[in-house]
Design a protein around this motif. Structure first.
Motif, PDB file in Angstrom:
ATOM      1  N   GLY A 164     -14.388   2.815  -4.673  1.00  0.00           N
ATOM      2  CA  GLY A 164     -14.947   4.078  -4.204  1.00  0.00           C
ATOM      3  C   GLY A 164     -14.415   4.545  -2.872  1.00  0.00           C
ATOM      4  O   GLY A 164     -14.722   5.648  -2.420  1.00  0.00           O
ATOM      5  N   THR A 165     -13.585   3.741  -2.213  1.00  0.00           N
ATOM      6  CA  THR A 165     -13.130   4.093  -0.864  1.00  0.00           C
ATOM      7  C   THR A 165     -11.634   3.934  -0.645  1.00  0.00           C
ATOM      8  O   THR A 165     -11.042   4.654   0.159  1.00  0.00           O
ATOM      9  N   VAL A 166     -10.997   2.981  -1.309  1.00  0.00           N
ATOM     10  CA  VAL A 166      -9.586   2.686  -1.047  1.00  0.00           C
ATOM     11  C   VAL A 166      -8.703   3.614  -1.882  1.00  0.00           C
ATOM     12  O   VAL A 166      -8.626   3.487  -3.101  1.00  0.00           O
ATOM     13  N   SER A 167      -8.037   4.536  -1.215  1.00  0.00           N
ATOM     14  CA  SER A 167      -7.187   5.517  -1.893  1.00  0.00           C
ATOM     15  C   SER A 167      -5.861   4.893  -2.285  1.00  0.00           C
ATOM     16  O   SER A 167      -5.102   4.407  -1.438  1.00  0.00           O
ATOM     17  N   GLU A 168      -5.562   4.913  -3.585  1.00  0.00           N
ATOM     18  CA  GLU A 168      -4.276   4.417  -4.064  1.00  0.00           C
ATOM     19  C   GLU A 168      -3.133   5.217  -3.456  1.00  0.00           C
ATOM     20  O   GLU A 168      -2.111   4.661  -3.050  1.00  0.00           O
ATOM     21  N   LEU A 169      -3.325   6.529  -3.362  1.00  0.00           N
ATOM     22  CA  LEU A 169      -2.260   7.384  -2.852  1.00  0.00           C
ATOM     23  C   LEU A 169      -2.006   7.117  -1.372  1.00  0.00           C
ATOM     24  O   LEU A 169      -0.858   7.135  -0.919  1.00  0.00           O
ATOM     25  N   ALA A 170      -3.074   6.852  -0.607  1.00  0.00           N
ATOM     26  CA  ALA A 170      -2.905   6.559   0.813  1.00  0.00           C
ATOM     27  C   ALA A 170      -2.142   5.251   1.005  1.00  0.00           C
ATOM     28  O   ALA A 170      -1.280   5.141   1.897  1.00  0.00           O
ATOM     29  N   LEU A 171      -2.429   4.257   0.175  1.00  0.00           N
ATOM     30  CA  LEU A 171      -1.703   2.990   0.252  1.00  0.00           C
ATOM     31  C   LEU A 171      -0.223   3.185  -0.081  1.00  0.00           C
ATOM     32  O   LEU A 171       0.659   2.640   0.591  1.00  0.00           O
ATOM     33  N   ARG A 172       0.022   3.949  -1.131  1.00  0.00           N
ATOM     34  CA  ARG A 172       1.405   4.214  -1.498  1.00  0.00           C
ATOM     35  C   ARG A 172       2.129   4.978  -0.394  1.00  0.00           C
ATOM     36  O   ARG A 172       3.283   4.694  -0.082  1.00  0.00           O
ATOM     37  N   ARG A 173       1.456   5.969   0.195  1.00  0.00           N
ATOM     38  CA  ARG A 173       2.102   6.772   1.236  1.00  0.00           C
ATOM     39  C   ARG A 173       2.478   5.900   2.431  1.00  0.00           C
ATOM     40  O   ARG A 173       3.583   6.021   2.974  1.00  0.00           O
ATOM     41  N   ALA A 174       1.557   5.032   2.852  1.00  0.00           N
ATOM     42  CA  ALA A 174       1.853   4.158   3.983  1.00  0.00           C
ATOM     43  C   ALA A 174       3.044   3.254   3.679  1.00  0.00           C
ATOM     44  O   ALA A 174       3.930   3.036   4.523  1.00  0.00           O
ATOM     45  N   GLU A 175       3.077   2.744   2.470  1.00  0.00           N
ATOM     46  CA  GLU A 175       4.147   1.845   2.048  1.00  0.00           C
ATOM     47  C   GLU A 175       5.478   2.568   1.906  1.00  0.00           C
ATOM     48  O   GLU A 175       6.506   2.148   2.448  1.00  0.00           O
ATOM     49  N   TYR A 176       5.468   3.662   1.175  1.00  0.00           N
ATOM     50  CA  TYR A 176       6.708   4.374   0.868  1.00  0.00           C
ATOM     51  C   TYR A 176       7.328   5.012   2.100  1.00  0.00           C
ATOM     52  O   TYR A 176       8.544   4.958   2.286  1.00  0.00           O
ATOM     53  N   THR A 177       6.501   5.649   2.915  1.00  0.00           N
ATOM     54  CA  THR A 177       7.055   6.315   4.099  1.00  0.00           C
ATOM     55  C   THR A 177       7.606   5.302   5.097  1.00  0.00           C
ATOM     56  O   THR A 177       8.557   5.601   5.818  1.00  0.00           O
ATOM     57  N   SER A 178       7.016   4.104   5.129  1.00  0.00           N
ATOM     58  CA  SER A 178       7.529   3.058   6.005  1.00  0.00           C
ATOM     59  C   SER A 178       8.938   2.647   5.576  1.00  0.00           C
ATOM     60  O   SER A 178       9.859   2.542   6.399  1.00  0.00           O
ATOM     61  N   VAL A 179       9.122   2.420   4.259  1.00  0.00           N
ATOM     62  CA  VAL A 179      10.441   2.049   3.745  1.00  0.00           C
ATOM     63  C   VAL A 179      11.427   3.199   3.926  1.00  0.00           C
ATOM     64  O   VAL A 179      12.586   2.996   4.302  1.00  0.00           O
ATOM     65  N   LEU A 180      10.964   4.417   3.668  1.00  0.00           N
ATOM     66  CA  LEU A 180      11.831   5.593   3.791  1.00  0.00           C
ATOM     67  C   LEU A 180      12.326   5.757   5.219  1.00  0.00           C
ATOM     68  O   LEU A 180      13.521   6.013   5.444  1.00  0.00           O
ATOM     69  N   ALA A 181      11.425   5.608   6.191  1.00  0.00           N
ATOM     70  CA  ALA A 181      11.808   5.776   7.586  1.00  0.00           C
ATOM     71  C   ALA A 181      12.723   4.651   8.058  1.00  0.00           C
ATOM     72  O   ALA A 181      13.648   4.882   8.848  1.00  0.00           O
TER      73      ALA A 181
END
Length: 212
Positions: A164-181
């Motif tokens: 009910g609280t942990v956003s899958e999209l937020a986790l992916r964004r943190a992960e993906y943008t870190s690798v991208l940067a």
């Protein structure tokens, strides 16, 4: 001439009826999720006979009717999306979709009396709706909430919340943008492709695990 005229009139009447016939009622958001869950349970019950590729083939059509993959791909990169060209966006969308599909096909690999319960729908921000569900299994009960928005094709999922609280999209964004940067676009795509080919490791259902 008379039969020809009658045929013409009949054609015009039929065209008018089709033009003004009411369109089918859109499927409610909760029903979209119920259909998705029913498919997942069927896949789980036949998991061994189907194998990974069979599960993937069974899951893909209903997931396309459930998830807004283009919107989720864009949101998973946040502001970085605007820096990609059209070819990069198309490439990332394809890899993103393939990874999610294969993740489901790999993880839902057995049935041990699981059942899904839909507890209701709530209106949310920006015209979205939250469909609240629970996955019951012998070992645990997991709350899975789906944020959905109405598209021309119907209601589609744009995020999933574990517990009910942990956003899958937020986790992916943190992960993906870190690798991208850190490593660039090609490295991110390559990492996602490799992860999809390997299948997901044991991890919470809302994350792909860190690509590090």
């Amino acid at each position: 001439m008379v039969p020809h005229r009658i045929a013409c009139v009949a054609t015009l009447v039929l065209a008018a009826v089709l033009t003004f016939a009411p369109s089918a009622e859109p499927v409610p958001a909760a029903q979209v999720i119920d259909r998705f869950h029913a498919t997942l349970l069927d896949v789980m019950k036949n998991a061994q006979a189907l194998g990974v590729e069979g599960r993937l083939a069974r899951i893909e059509p209903v997931m396309v009717q459930t998830y807004d993959f283009p919107a989720m791909a864009q949101r998973s990169l946040g502001p970085a999306w605007s820096k990609l060209d059209d070819a990069q966006r198309a490439r990332f969308e394809q890899v993103f979709r393939s990874l999610i599909l294969r993740t489901y096909a790999t993880r839902f690999d057995a049935y041990t009396s699981e059942r899904f319960e839909t507890r209701g729908t709530e209106a949310s921000i920006a015209g979205t709706e939250i469909v609240r569900t629970v996955l019951h299994s012998p070992k645990q009960t997991v709350q899975l909430d789906y944020r959905m928005r109405e598209t021309p094709a119907g209601w589609r999922v744009i995020d999933v919340y574990l517990g009910g609280t942990v956003s899958e999209l937020a986790l992916r964004r943190a992960e993906y943008t870190s690798v991208l940067a850190r490593d660039g676009f090609d490295a991110l795509v390559s990492a996602l492709q490799s992860k999809g080919a390997e299948g997901p490791a044991e991890a919470p259902a809302s994350s792909d695990s860190l690509l590090k």
